[in-house]
Design an enzyme around this catalytic site. Structure first.
Site, PDB file in Angstrom:
ATOM      1  N   GLU A  16       0.817  -1.228   0.000  1.00 46.14           N
ATOM      2  CA  GLU A  16       0.000   0.000   0.000  1.00 46.14           C
ATOM      3  C   GLU A  16       0.845   1.270   0.000  1.00 46.14           C
ATOM      4  O   GLU A  16       0.507   2.263   0.652  1.00 46.14           O
ATOM      5  CB  GLU A  16      -0.986  -0.029   1.165  1.00 46.14           C
ATOM      6  CG  GLU A  16      -1.976  -1.186   1.053  1.00 46.14           C
ATOM      7  CD  GLU A  16      -2.982  -1.241   2.185  1.00 46.14           C
ATOM      8  OE1 GLU A  16      -2.937  -0.373   3.077  1.00 46.14           O
ATOM      9  OE2 GLU A  16      -3.804  -2.173   2.199  1.00 46.14           O
TER      10      GLU A  16
ATOM     11  N   GLU B  16      -5.174  -8.920  -1.251  1.00 46.73           N
ATOM     12  CA  GLU B  16      -5.706  -8.811   0.111  1.00 46.73           C
ATOM     13  C   GLU B  16      -7.144  -8.342  -0.013  1.00 46.73           C
ATOM     14  O   GLU B  16      -7.424  -7.388  -0.746  1.00 46.73           O
ATOM     15  CB  GLU B  16      -4.870  -7.795   0.908  1.00 46.73           C
ATOM     16  CG  GLU B  16      -5.184  -7.703   2.380  1.00 46.73           C
ATOM     17  CD  GLU B  16      -4.241  -6.718   3.083  1.00 46.73           C
ATOM     18  OE1 GLU B  16      -3.010  -6.847   2.920  1.00 46.73           O
ATOM     19  OE2 GLU B  16      -4.737  -5.796   3.759  1.00 46.73           O
TER      20      GLU B  16
END
Length: 300
Positions: A112, A237
């Site tokens: 991220e 994810e």
């Protein structure tokens, strides 16, 4: 396949070979004033050995999330990374793993840090591509005599939004070219963080408009990757609701409807992997701390 990684992976130093004096291999210590609320972060090889013994006994393959901030400034004030990634600690770790034939089938770089980052710190597309090329070179060199080599996976992006992530991803892929990264991976938490309560989130799970909005992201990524036939898409994810899920929603049977929709949509748009968040712990785990299955397990 089990994915090992997450938001703290970009703090972890591997206790093998040489590493920078500025990156001591110390245990995680909670510190709410520090970057990501922790100081330290060390993976010792004794623990890595034990984990792999567990994986091998049970026939589990592993996708491992690597530290993409090693040798770079890490603080809440650092919003844009401009310095290059130092791959030395990672190379030593991958060599150690290869020498023991541990079942890592994919190396993922960073978590991220790309596109519409939720943690604040971002690595620009062209610089991220240069980082991935370094990882590709390491994997190609260390596994050149192996019958097969692990995949290189990046950038584990969050909030795929055409206004930012799509253009960033296009730059990233154009800089890399085809086949440097084997899979582009993203995270999906399109139910948000539960600001409006459980009832609102349950309604979103059943709302076809919410599902259709996420389908557009699948479609956009598939369209981009048609230009790069050697690169596949992964959902790296996914848990519906971010930051631990929501009690009474993502840990009960209604969550199965979200997962079934996402699994079907991922397959429709040629995603080759779908990593559920998570195996154990918090409110979207596959099993609870007593290893009782989440009711949505039967849908998944």
């Amino acid at each position: 396949m089990v994915r090992l990684g997450g938001i703290l992976q970009d703090l972890v130093v591997y206790d093998v070979g040489d590493h920078l004096s500025s990156e001591p291999c110390t245990p995680f210590v909670y510190n709410e004033t520090s970057f990501l609320s922790f100081d330290g972060g060390c993976l010792g090889m004794e623990r890595w050995d034990a984990l792999n013994q567990f994986f091998m006994k049970r026939g589990v393959s592993v996708a491992f999330g690597l530290n993409a901030l090693y040798g770079r400034p890490k603080s809440e004030e650092v919003k844009h990374i401009t310095t290059p990634w130092n791959p030395s600690n990672t190379e030593n770790f991958i060599r150690y793993t290869r020498d023991r034939a541990y079942p890592v089938i994919a190396w993922e770089l960073g978590n991220e840090l790309f596109g519409d980052s939720v943690i604040g710190t971002r690595v620009p597309a062209a610089l991220y591509a240069a980082d991935v090329k370094k990882l590709r070179d390491i994997v190609d060199k260390l596994y050149q005599d192996e019958a097969s080599k692990p995949s290189v996976v990046a950038p584990d992006m969050m909030k795929f939004a055409p206004s930012l992530s799509q253009s960033e991803l296009a730059i990233f892929m154009d800089t890399l070219g085809d086949g440097v990264v084997d899979a582009v991976t993203r995270h999906i938490y399109n139910l948000g963080i539960g600001l409006y309560g459980a009832d609102h989130m349950i309604n979103d799970i059943r709302d076809p408009v919410v599902a259709a909005a996420e389908e557009e992201n699948y479609k956009t990524l598939q369209s981009l990757l048609k230009e790069y036939p050697k690169t596949s898409a992964w959902v790296g994810e996914a848990g519906g609701s971010a930051i631990g899920g929501m009690e009474g929603v993502t840990d009960v049977f209604i969550s199965a409807f979200w997962y079934l929709d996402q699994l079907g949509t991922a397959a429709k748009y040629d995603n080759q992997a779908f990593c559920r968040e998570s195996f154990v712990g918090v409110h979207y785990a596959l099993v609870d701390l007593d290893f009782n299955p989440n009711p949505d397990y039967y849908g998944y």
